[in-house]
Design an enzyme around this catalytic site. Structure first.
Site, PDB file in Angstrom:
ATOM      1  N   PHE A 132      22.220  39.826  40.886  1.00 26.11           N
ATOM      2  CA  PHE A 132      23.023  39.870  42.105  1.00 26.11           C
ATOM      3  C   PHE A 132      22.539  41.107  42.867  1.00 26.11           C
ATOM      4  O   PHE A 132      22.444  42.191  42.293  1.00 26.11           O
ATOM      5  CB  PHE A 132      24.507  40.004  41.709  1.00 26.11           C
ATOM      6  N   ASP A 201      26.281  43.531  33.194  1.00 25.77           N
ATOM      7  CA  ASP A 201      27.212  43.198  34.273  1.00 25.77           C
ATOM      8  C   ASP A 201      27.853  41.857  33.915  1.00 25.77           C
ATOM      9  O   ASP A 201      27.162  40.841  33.788  1.00 25.77           O
ATOM     10  CB  ASP A 201      26.467  43.125  35.607  1.00 25.77           C
ATOM     11  N   TYR A 226      37.768  39.955  40.672  1.00 23.50           N
ATOM     12  CA  TYR A 226      38.294  38.992  41.659  1.00 23.50           C
ATOM     13  C   TYR A 226      37.655  37.612  41.517  1.00 23.50           C
ATOM     14  O   TYR A 226      37.950  36.718  42.285  1.00 23.50           O
ATOM     15  CB  TYR A 226      38.136  39.521  43.094  1.00 23.50           C
ATOM     16  N   LYS A 227      36.754  37.434  40.537  1.00 18.73           N
ATOM     17  CA  LYS A 227      36.161  36.110  40.326  1.00 18.73           C
ATOM     18  C   LYS A 227      36.999  35.375  39.273  1.00 18.73           C
ATOM     19  O   LYS A 227      38.124  35.002  39.551  1.00 18.73           O
ATOM     20  CB  LYS A 227      34.691  36.275  39.927  1.00 18.73           C
ATOM     21  N   ARG A 374      26.624  26.053  45.013  1.00 13.36           N
ATOM     22  CA  ARG A 374      27.208  26.546  43.756  1.00 13.36           C
ATOM     23  C   ARG A 374      28.614  25.981  43.583  1.00 13.36           C
ATOM     24  O   ARG A 374      29.405  25.969  44.525  1.00 13.36           O
ATOM     25  CB  ARG A 374      27.315  28.076  43.762  1.00 13.36           C
TER      26      ARG A 374
END
Ligand SMILES: *Cc1c(COP(=O)(O)O)cnc(C)c1O
Length: 399
Positions: A132, A201, A226-227, A374
């Site tokens: 990312f 991560d 927050y995912k 996605r």
């Protein structure tokens, strides 16, 4: 074909041991939400909790809340609530700041752990070449600041990049684009084999699948809340540090909240014991307590069942897509189970316009350049009928 799939989706939803979790979330009707890998859904208990934090704790209790409502110790307390979800014993996780900031903190801390004279040639930081982007940008700056060279490496070719020069390695547990899951324990062992520190991560794995930081011997880890952890937009991230490293850890953002005696207001810095030394400034209390409420949905939930359902969902979704969409219209980028996280990435032409059409039809995933659709499958609130519905709408849009 679709009727057979519909019968199977119905049977799988009826037999789903996690189906009751759906009621712990507020989701709009007639929407298939497959973007929990970007922003998790709203846990139903959150709005009332935020109202209490704002009206009572802030509005009425005012400054007393730092002690009486437990605000001061919330970063460590909530870290200990995340710990079992990532295979960490208590006292090794603290919540605060963004993932990007925590990546910086972990990288510089890891480089500084090499302080013995024989460590002087530890001149390189290895970073996941598929990462990312923010992790890569931050790693570049951390390398510059610590006088190290940044070495990008694909996780599959990690061995080629590792040597006695490697100080630390930063990897993503799940590839944010393809959904590929990497073998944390095996790669950590490779990294330790050259005497470097392993930083992971967990942004796309925590809350989606079992993570075993302690068992895997991981040194440092960071992740976003927050995912799949549903902490809400901009919810603070967390840092993990293996307990035995904590006494030696010298982090690069030593704010007053990580001081041994924060209210002593001393001129000189002395780090706190334990994971508190990874704090920096005043915690983002409203988002932190929103996250605290969101974590209630995991009470009594076994991560192994979440993983089992997630793999069944993504496998079924891929099967539906293959059955309903002509093979020359779409390509599955995500590896087969179990080498995937909790998302499916599909490639097609005009992917951006396709995603816009899907969202208009209330099937919400997201688009990543150049050609990737996605779809995140958050097992606590996504069902098998949702997976089928998404595949049907993709087939209609691509027809
Ligand atoms: C989502 C994500 C981030 C997010 O970083 P922020 O600082 O919260 O914006 C970082 N790293 C990875 C691997 C991610 O998936």
């Amino acid at each position: 074909m679709s009727t057979d799939l519909a019968a199977r989706a119905k049977a799988a939803d009826a037999a789903d041991p996690l189906a009751h979790l759906r009621a712990r979330f507020s989701l709009p009707p007639d929407t298939v939400y497959l973007d929990g890998n970007s922003l998790g859904a709203l846990p139903a208990a959150v709005p009332d909790r935020i109202a209490d934090v704002v009206r009572r704790q802030w509005g009425t209790d005012l400054i007393r809340s730092w002690t009486d409502n437990g605000w001061w110790a919330a970063p460590e307390r909530i870290g200990d609530r995340i710990a079992p979800l990532i295979g960490a014993a208590p006292g090794q996780v603290v919540v605060g700041d963004s993932t990007s900031v925590n990546v910086f903190r972990a990288l510089v801390s890891a480089v500084r752990l090499h302080q013995r004279p024989q460590d002087n040639d530890r001149s390189e930081i290895v970073v996941d070449a598929t990462t990312f982007p923010t992790d890569g940008y931050v790693a570049e700056s951390a390398a510059k600041m610590t006088g190290r060279t940044l070495v990008p490496a694909h996780p599959r070719a990690l061995t080629d990049a590792l040597s006695h020069r490697t100080a630390a390695v930063l990897l993503n547990h799940v590839d944010f684009r393809t959904g590929e899951l990497w073998d944390m324990a095996a790669l950590t062992e490779l990294i330790h084999g050259v005497g470097a520190y392993a930083i992971w991560d967990l942004s796309h794995s925590a809350g989606a699948l079992p993570v075993d930081l302690d068992a895997g011997g991981v040194d440092l880890a960071v992740g976003c809340t927050y995912k799949y952890l549903n902490g809400g937009p901009g919810a603070p991230a967390y840092s993990y540090a293996r307990a035995e490293l904590l006494p030696r850890l010298e982090q690069p953002l030593p704010g007053w909240c990580s001081h041994r005696d924060p209210f002593g207001m001393e001129a000189g810095y002395r780090p706190a014991d334990g994971v508190t030394r990874l704090r920096t400034g005043t915690p983002e209390m409203i988002s932190l307590l929103t996250l605290d409420a969101a974590l209630d949905v995991w009470d009594g939930v076994d991560m192994a069942s979440v993983r089992a359902k997630s793999l069944a969902l993504t496998t079924f979704f891929v099967e539906c897509v293959r059955a309903l969409v002509p093979a020359d219209r779409i390509r599955v980028l995500t590896p087969d189970a179990p080498r995937r996280g909790s998302q499916v990435a599909l490639a097609c032409t005009d992917a951006e316009a396709v995603m816009t059409a899907l969202i208009e039809a209330r099937v919400i995933g997201d688009y990543r350049p150049p050609d990737v659709l996605r779809f995140g499958f958050a097992a606590p609130y996504v069902g098998f009928a949702d997976a089928l519905r998404a595949a049907e709408v993709i087939a209609e849009v691509l027809a």
